[in-house]
Design a protein around this motif. Structure first.
Motif, mmCIF file in Angstrom:
data_model
loop_
_atom_site.group_PDB
_atom_site.id
_atom_site.type_symbol
_atom_site.label_atom_id
_atom_site.label_comp_id
_atom_site.label_asym_id
_atom_site.label_seq_id
_atom_site.Cartn_x
_atom_site.Cartn_y
_atom_site.Cartn_z
ATOM 1 N N THR A 136 5.903 -15.999 20.106
ATOM 2 C CA THR A 136 4.857 -16.693 19.632
ATOM 3 C C THR A 136 4.344 -17.760 20.631
ATOM 4 O OG1 THR A 136 6.028 -16.755 17.511
ATOM 5 C CG2 THR A 136 4.270 -18.369 17.656
ATOM 6 N N LEU A 137 5.062 -18.262 21.513
ATOM 7 C CA LEU A 137 4.557 -19.012 22.439
ATOM 8 C C LEU A 137 3.795 -18.251 23.654
ATOM 9 C CD1 LEU A 137 4.097 -21.900 23.973
ATOM 10 C CD2 LEU A 137 6.644 -21.446 25.062
ATOM 11 N N LYS A 138 4.247 -17.103 23.930
ATOM 12 C CA LYS A 138 3.761 -16.080 24.981
ATOM 13 C C LYS A 138 2.244 -15.764 24.229
ATOM 14 C CE LYS A 138 3.889 -13.472 28.471
ATOM 15 N NZ LYS A 138 2.540 -13.067 28.992
ATOM 16 N N MET A 139 2.328 -15.387 22.980
ATOM 17 C CA MET A 139 0.798 -14.905 22.523
ATOM 18 C C MET A 139 -0.241 -16.192 22.348
ATOM 19 S SD MET A 139 1.929 -12.198 19.662
ATOM 20 C CE MET A 139 1.347 -13.407 18.260
ATOM 21 N N ALA A 140 0.266 -17.408 22.319
ATOM 22 C CA ALA A 140 -0.712 -18.582 22.306
ATOM 23 C C ALA A 140 -1.162 -18.850 23.661
ATOM 24 C CB ALA A 140 0.022 -19.790 21.616
ATOM 25 N N LEU A 141 -0.008 -18.852 24.470
ATOM 26 C CA LEU A 141 -0.440 -18.939 26.069
ATOM 27 C C LEU A 141 -1.516 -18.006 26.550
ATOM 28 C CD1 LEU A 141 2.944 -20.201 27.608
ATOM 29 C CD2 LEU A 141 1.074 -21.603 27.048
ATOM 30 N N ASP A 142 -1.131 -16.618 26.383
ATOM 31 C CA ASP A 142 -2.003 -15.626 26.562
ATOM 32 C C ASP A 142 -3.353 -15.931 26.071
ATOM 33 O OD1 ASP A 142 -0.030 -14.274 28.219
ATOM 34 O OD2 ASP A 142 0.462 -12.934 26.844
ATOM 35 N N ALA A 143 -3.523 -16.222 24.801
ATOM 36 C CA ALA A 143 -4.752 -16.430 24.414
ATOM 37 C C ALA A 143 -5.658 -17.510 25.122
ATOM 38 C CB ALA A 143 -4.711 -16.894 23.109
ATOM 39 N N LEU A 144 -5.042 -18.300 26.156
ATOM 40 C CA LEU A 144 -5.992 -19.281 26.698
ATOM 41 C C LEU A 144 -6.326 -18.588 28.251
ATOM 42 C CD1 LEU A 144 -3.276 -22.387 26.613
ATOM 43 C CD2 LEU A 144 -5.294 -22.035 25.271
ATOM 44 N N SER A 162 -9.109 -28.524 32.055
ATOM 45 C CA SER A 162 -9.048 -28.093 30.329
ATOM 46 C C SER A 162 -8.008 -27.166 30.121
ATOM 47 C CB SER A 162 -10.441 -27.263 30.326
ATOM 48 O OG SER A 162 -10.625 -26.399 31.237
ATOM 49 N N LEU A 163 -7.419 -26.413 31.115
ATOM 50 C CA LEU A 163 -6.439 -25.285 30.740
ATOM 51 C C LEU A 163 -5.043 -26.318 30.480
ATOM 52 C CD1 LEU A 163 -5.294 -22.494 30.438
ATOM 53 C CD2 LEU A 163 -4.815 -22.344 32.951
ATOM 54 N N LYS A 164 -4.703 -27.286 31.309
ATOM 55 C CA LYS A 164 -3.590 -28.194 31.054
ATOM 56 C C LYS A 164 -3.820 -28.759 29.392
ATOM 57 C CE LYS A 164 -2.724 -29.808 35.662
ATOM 58 N NZ LYS A 164 -2.884 -30.894 36.616
ATOM 59 N N THR A 165 -4.901 -29.315 29.057
ATOM 60 C CA THR A 165 -5.139 -29.843 27.841
ATOM 61 C C THR A 165 -4.728 -28.809 26.756
ATOM 62 O OG1 THR A 165 -6.951 -31.316 28.560
ATOM 63 C CG2 THR A 165 -6.947 -30.891 26.434
ATOM 64 N N ALA A 166 -5.288 -27.848 26.936
ATOM 65 C CA ALA A 166 -4.888 -26.484 25.776
ATOM 66 C C ALA A 166 -3.721 -26.281 26.001
ATOM 67 C CB ALA A 166 -5.879 -25.245 26.311
ATOM 68 N N VAL A 167 -3.057 -26.016 27.123
ATOM 69 C CA VAL A 167 -1.495 -25.684 27.107
ATOM 70 C C VAL A 167 -0.707 -27.106 26.459
ATOM 71 C CG1 VAL A 167 0.312 -25.566 28.688
ATOM 72 C CG2 VAL A 167 -1.749 -24.323 29.433
ATOM 73 N N ALA A 168 -1.158 -27.969 26.762
ATOM 74 C CA ALA A 168 -0.184 -29.335 26.182
ATOM 75 C C ALA A 168 -0.356 -29.171 24.396
ATOM 76 C CB ALA A 168 -1.010 -30.599 26.513
ATOM 77 N N ASP A 169 -1.573 -28.867 23.954
ATOM 78 C CA ASP A 169 -1.839 -28.715 22.777
ATOM 79 C C ASP A 169 -0.892 -27.389 22.187
ATOM 80 O OD1 ASP A 169 -2.961 -29.387 20.019
ATOM 81 O OD2 ASP A 169 -4.425 -27.646 20.370
ATOM 82 N N VAL A 170 -0.604 -26.358 22.757
ATOM 83 C CA VAL A 170 0.283 -25.137 22.391
ATOM 84 C C VAL A 170 1.688 -25.552 22.689
ATOM 85 C CG1 VAL A 170 0.714 -22.949 22.976
ATOM 86 C CG2 VAL A 170 -1.668 -23.489 22.974
ATOM 87 N N VAL A 171 2.152 -26.309 23.544
ATOM 88 C CA VAL A 171 3.272 -26.555 23.914
ATOM 89 C C VAL A 171 4.251 -27.769 22.790
ATOM 90 C CG1 VAL A 171 5.207 -27.053 25.754
ATOM 91 C CG2 VAL A 171 3.189 -25.521 25.966
ATOM 92 N N LYS A 172 3.272 -28.221 22.457
ATOM 93 C CA LYS A 172 3.742 -29.710 21.578
ATOM 94 C C LYS A 172 4.837 -29.092 20.530
ATOM 95 C CE LYS A 172 0.049 -30.000 18.226
ATOM 96 N NZ LYS A 172 -1.179 -29.773 18.355
#
Length: 174
Positions: free
Chosen positions: A153-161, A116-126
């Protein structure tokens, strides 16, 4: 008046007795020689009776039907036997049909927390084409190149996961 048995009377009695004996013997042979059903005729009828059950074959020897083959259910096996027994002149049925066991249930697919984390990360990193993020045991490893403001911006999105850790040692910030 005394009755005398004449030679002619004796001959007539013998002839009647002989005729009756011959007729009795003839009748006996007619009954005894009644044609038995041929195995080939029984085979044709049995084959027709079981043809609706795929995988079943029959063999007939001296009126005994032997069923063989493979079916998928016990009901099909029983149905084939009943069909063969219903055929005229079948003495008995030997049912050697095998029922194929159902396939084992599919092994459940193990879903890990990383999935589930991989799916969420893929959505952020796109939205960050120069960045790649690998996920292992809840740790995000960031590699690639990115501008400083976009990295924030990316770091905040990744931390939110809520990963265990965000490792950005492999990321070049411009």
């Amino acid at each position: 008046m005394a009755e005398f048995i004449t030679f002619k009377t004796l001959e007539t009695m013998k002839l009647r007795h002989l005729t009756t004996s011959i007729m009795a013997i003839g009748l006996f042979f007619m009954v005894a020689c009644k044609s038995k059903p041929k195995d080939s005729e029984i085979m044709t009828t049995v084959s027709t009776a079981v043809q609706s059950i795929p995988g079943v074959t029959a063999n007939v020897k001296e009126g005994v039907v032997t069923l063989s083959g493979t079916v998928s259910t016990e009901e099909e096996k029983t149905s084939a036997e009943k069909a063969a027994k219903s055929v005229k002149d079948v003495k008995s049925v030997v049912n050697n049909i095998t029922v194929t066991p159902p396939p084992p249930p599919a092994a459940p697919v193990a879903v890990t927390a990383d999935d589930s984390l991989k799916t969420a990360v893929a959505d952020v990193v796109k939205d960050f084409p120069g960045v790649k993020v690998d996920v292992k045991d809840g740790v995000l490893t960031v590699t690639g190149e990115e501008k400083a403001d976009r990295w924030k911006t990316l770091k905040m999105a990744l931390d939110a996961l809520h990963p265990k850790k965000v490792d950005a040692k492999g990321l070049k910030v411009k």
